[in-house]
Design a protein around this motif. Structure first.
Motif, PDB file in Angstrom:
ATOM      1  N   ARG A 224       0.560  -1.248   0.518  1.00  0.00           N
ATOM      2  CA  ARG A 224       0.229   0.188   0.080  1.00  0.00           C
ATOM      3  C   ARG A 224       0.977   1.049  -0.088  1.00  0.00           C
ATOM      4  O   ARG A 224       0.802   2.118  -0.781  1.00  0.00           O
ATOM      5  CB  ARG A 224      -0.957   0.007   1.539  1.00  0.00           C
ATOM      6  CG  ARG A 224      -2.092  -1.039   1.097  1.00  0.00           C
ATOM      7  CD  ARG A 224      -3.154  -0.769   2.875  1.00  0.00           C
ATOM      8  NE  ARG A 224      -3.766  -1.521   2.473  1.00  0.00           N
ATOM      9  CZ  ARG A 224      -3.336  -2.775   3.568  1.00  0.00           C
ATOM     10  NH1 ARG A 224      -2.319  -2.378   4.638  1.00  0.00           N
ATOM     11  NH2 ARG A 224      -4.548  -3.786   3.531  1.00  0.00           N
ATOM     12  N   GLN A 227       2.040   2.173  -3.000  1.00  0.00           N
ATOM     13  CA  GLN A 227       0.832   2.145  -4.514  1.00  0.00           C
ATOM     14  C   GLN A 227       0.385   3.160  -3.982  1.00  0.00           C
ATOM     15  O   GLN A 227       0.737   4.573  -5.054  1.00  0.00           O
ATOM     16  CB  GLN A 227      -0.245   1.651  -3.902  1.00  0.00           C
ATOM     17  CG  GLN A 227      -0.488  -0.011  -4.494  1.00  0.00           C
ATOM     18  CD  GLN A 227      -1.207  -0.677  -4.289  1.00  0.00           C
ATOM     19  OE1 GLN A 227      -1.817   0.341  -3.591  1.00  0.00           O
ATOM     20  NE2 GLN A 227      -1.220  -1.905  -4.192  1.00  0.00           N
ATOM     21  N   GLU A 228       0.869   4.440  -2.919  1.00  0.00           N
ATOM     22  CA  GLU A 228       0.233   5.829  -2.088  1.00  0.00           C
ATOM     23  C   GLU A 228       2.152   6.531  -2.675  1.00  0.00           C
ATOM     24  O   GLU A 228       2.037   7.413  -3.610  1.00  0.00           O
ATOM     25  CB  GLU A 228       0.466   5.783  -0.964  1.00  0.00           C
ATOM     26  CG  GLU A 228      -1.183   4.996  -0.335  1.00  0.00           C
ATOM     27  CD  GLU A 228      -1.929   6.053  -0.282  1.00  0.00           C
ATOM     28  OE1 GLU A 228      -1.713   7.347  -0.672  1.00  0.00           O
ATOM     29  OE2 GLU A 228      -2.897   5.208  -1.062  1.00  0.00           O
ATOM     30  N   ARG A 229       2.505   6.275  -2.697  1.00  0.00           N
ATOM     31  CA  ARG A 229       4.182   6.920  -3.217  1.00  0.00           C
ATOM     32  C   ARG A 229       4.135   7.181  -4.395  1.00  0.00           C
ATOM     33  O   ARG A 229       4.481   7.793  -5.084  1.00  0.00           O
ATOM     34  CB  ARG A 229       5.261   5.543  -3.406  1.00  0.00           C
ATOM     35  CG  ARG A 229       6.326   6.622  -3.224  1.00  0.00           C
ATOM     36  CD  ARG A 229       7.811   6.028  -2.261  1.00  0.00           C
ATOM     37  NE  ARG A 229       7.698   4.521  -3.653  1.00  0.00           N
ATOM     38  CZ  ARG A 229       8.296   4.864  -5.295  1.00  0.00           C
ATOM     39  NH1 ARG A 229       8.585   6.471  -5.684  1.00  0.00           N
ATOM     40  NH2 ARG A 229       8.814   4.000  -5.320  1.00  0.00           N
ATOM     41  N   ARG A 231       1.380   7.172  -6.584  1.00  0.00           N
ATOM     42  CA  ARG A 231       0.459   7.657  -6.978  1.00  0.00           C
ATOM     43  C   ARG A 231       0.611   9.421  -6.392  1.00  0.00           C
ATOM     44  O   ARG A 231       0.596   9.946  -7.464  1.00  0.00           O
ATOM     45  CB  ARG A 231      -0.514   7.721  -6.210  1.00  0.00           C
ATOM     46  CG  ARG A 231      -1.975   8.020  -6.271  1.00  0.00           C
ATOM     47  CD  ARG A 231      -3.114   8.087  -5.614  1.00  0.00           C
ATOM     48  NE  ARG A 231      -3.473   6.307  -5.736  1.00  0.00           N
ATOM     49  CZ  ARG A 231      -3.170   5.601  -4.746  1.00  0.00           C
ATOM     50  NH1 ARG A 231      -2.861   5.692  -3.256  1.00  0.00           N
ATOM     51  NH2 ARG A 231      -3.567   4.105  -4.770  1.00  0.00           N
ATOM     52  N   ALA A 232       1.623   9.719  -5.400  1.00  0.00           N
ATOM     53  CA  ALA A 232       2.051  10.749  -5.023  1.00  0.00           C
ATOM     54  C   ALA A 232       3.105  11.500  -6.424  1.00  0.00           C
ATOM     55  O   ALA A 232       3.228  12.274  -6.550  1.00  0.00           O
ATOM     56  CB  ALA A 232       2.434  10.829  -3.647  1.00  0.00           C
ATOM     57  N   ARG A 250       2.622  12.192   0.810  1.00  0.00           N
ATOM     58  CA  ARG A 250       3.267  11.939   1.247  1.00  0.00           C
ATOM     59  C   ARG A 250       3.365  11.505   2.825  1.00  0.00           C
ATOM     60  O   ARG A 250       3.627  10.366   3.399  1.00  0.00           O
ATOM     61  CB  ARG A 250       4.353  11.969   0.212  1.00  0.00           C
ATOM     62  CG  ARG A 250       5.311  10.364   0.415  1.00  0.00           C
ATOM     63  CD  ARG A 250       6.006  10.554  -0.433  1.00  0.00           C
ATOM     64  NE  ARG A 250       6.948  11.757  -0.277  1.00  0.00           N
ATOM     65  CZ  ARG A 250       8.048  12.561  -1.018  1.00  0.00           C
ATOM     66  NH1 ARG A 250       8.487  11.928  -2.153  1.00  0.00           N
ATOM     67  NH2 ARG A 250       8.348  13.579  -0.635  1.00  0.00           N
ATOM     68  N   ASP A 253       1.421   9.796   4.288  1.00  0.00           N
ATOM     69  CA  ASP A 253       1.083   8.278   4.542  1.00  0.00           C
ATOM     70  C   ASP A 253       2.174   7.687   5.779  1.00  0.00           C
ATOM     71  O   ASP A 253       2.557   6.487   5.581  1.00  0.00           O
ATOM     72  CB  ASP A 253       1.377   8.041   3.124  1.00  0.00           C
ATOM     73  CG  ASP A 253       0.132   8.109   2.375  1.00  0.00           C
ATOM     74  OD1 ASP A 253       0.216   8.435   0.719  1.00  0.00           O
ATOM     75  OD2 ASP A 253      -0.881   8.545   3.191  1.00  0.00           O
TER      76      ASP A 253
END
Length: 437
Positions: A224, A227-229, A231-232, A250, A253
């Motif tokens: 996860r 994925q967040e990284r 997306r950012a 970020r 997160d």
């Protein structure tokens, strides 16, 4: 030989057929008289007996005295004369003692000597029979007393045997009860151990399942976060205006991820404490026995640097056994070198708390110990394997990031273990530390 008892031709008495009792009394009479005779009247064969006491003369010189009495009328007359002069009234034919009367009759040549001898023999037989009867009765009485005593002892022995049998039976029954009780306790203990083993297996299974779930959760959170990284990153590339917002997102997160990792770390630490992992279980060095081989370290030169490294928690000190011992005390035998080195390393382990493993070449070692004493692990290389390869295997077995210090002056070993991330210290330096304490 025959001799008459009278010098003038009385009834002959055969001296050889005289009863033993009469012969003994004649010897006593002659022995008594011999001691009081003048030396000139003592026959030559009897002069050596004159020095003895009368009893000793009669005992030792009896045959000689009787022989002289038998063959010498003068000696018989001298004996009778001595008794008449010195002890009158004792050696007479009318004496109360039949033996004395018979001896007097024989010496004096009395015509009734044969009858006196017969009376003495008869009296002696009667006396002997009475003595034998009295002795037999005495023996019967003694045997009766002994029989009663033996009967009493037999009764006591039988009673003791019965008592011992009863005691033995009681002890046997008591032992049977104890054996039965111990058997029941043993069965209960075995059942308890089996139940404990089942509980341990269940706990291990559940702990393994929880640990697997925790690892899976960590992997999911990592996915996860990745994925967040991404997306950012895409948001920052698309819109410059949204760059700050993406950065803040970020950061948020990362905060969440840090909290999650801390939480997972706490959970893992709790599981480690619950499962007693890393406590009494085998270390990586315990799994290396004689063969095998796993990135850079550095050299430790001075004692200060060595002490600083030994103070690092969880440091593992690996010692090239013969390289160090032959450098420090080459005058000793190999067995004495091993004993001294292991003893000094044990003292170092006690002072510092470091894990210590010493490796020796196994060639020619009979019944080598697997482990040392007082916190020192002792390893011997397997046949066909040198200690250098065992040291490389020990370094490779340690997890990445754990400090490992190898004590050796072998250049090849130093280069190989430093490439794997281990530190090295010369044999002289570790010996100096071992000697100074």
């Amino acid at each position: 030989m025959h001799a008459t008892s009278a010098s003038d031709g009385g009834s002959p008495v055969e001296w050889s057929r005289l009863p033993d009792a009469v012969r003994a009394r004649l010897a006593d009479v002659a022995a008594t008289a011999l001691g009081g005779m003048p030396a000139t009247e003592v026959p030559v064969p009897l002069r050596r007996l004159a020095r003895f006491t009368p009893a000793k003369r009669a005992k030792l010189g009896g045959p000689a005295l009787l022989a002289e009495l038998t063959g010498s009328t003068a000696f018989r007359a001298a004996v009778v004369a001595w008794w008449d002069e010195n002890r009158p009234g004792e050696l007479v034919t009318g004496a109360d003692d039949p033996l004395t009367a018979a001896a007097a009759a024989v010496l004096a040549g009395d015509e009734a000597a044969a009858q006196a001898v017969a009376a003495a023999a008869h009296r002696g037989d009667v006396v002997e029979l009475r003595a034998e009867r009295d002795a037999a009765l005495s023996r019967v009485d003694k045997l009766s007393v002994e029989l009663e005593r033996l009967r009493g002892e037999l009764g006591e022995a039988r009673e003791q045997a019965r008592s011992a049998g009863d005691q033995r039976d009681a002890e046997y029954q008591q032992l049977r009860r104890r054996v039965s009780e111990q058997g029941a306790k043993l069965r209960a203990a075995l059942d308890g151990r089996a139940a404990a083993d089942r509980v341990v297996e269940e706990l291990r299974a559940s702990s393994a399942a929880e640990l697997a779930a925790a690892r899976a959760e960590v992997e999911r959170e990592r996915g996860r976060a990745e994925q967040e990284r991404r997306r950012a990153d895409r948001a920052a590339a698309e819109v410059a205006a949204a760059r700050q917002a993406a950065r803040e997102a970020r950061q948020a997160d990362e905060v969440r991820l840090g909290l999650l990792v801390d939480t997972l770390g706490g959970a893992v630490a709790g599981l480690r404490r619950e499962l007693a992992l890393g406590g009494g279980g085998p270390r990586p060095g315990d799994l290396v026995t004689g063969a095998g081989a796993a990135a850079g370290g550095g050299a430790v030169d001075g004692l200060a640097a060595l002490d600083a490294l030994l103070a690092v928690p969880t440091v593992h000190l690996v010692v090239d056994g013969y390289n160090v011992s032959k450098t420090g005390y080459p005058e000793l035998t190999l067995a004495d070198q091993r004993t001294r080195l292991v003893g000094q390393l044990a003292a170092l382990a006690a002072r510092t708390g470091v894990e210590v493993t010493v490796v020796f070449d196994g060639a020619g070692v009979v019944a080598a110990p697997v482990r040392g004493s007082r916190g020192v692990r002792v390893l011997f290389s397997d046949p066909g394997v040198i200690a250098d390869d065992v040291i490389r295997s020990l370094v490779a077995a340690e997890p990445h990031g754990r400090p490992v210090l190898v004590a050796t002056s072998d250049a090849a070993v130093v280069r190989s273990v430093q490439r794997r991330g281990a530190y090295t210290v010369p044999s002289t330096a570790i010996l100096t530390r071992l000697v100074r304490g």
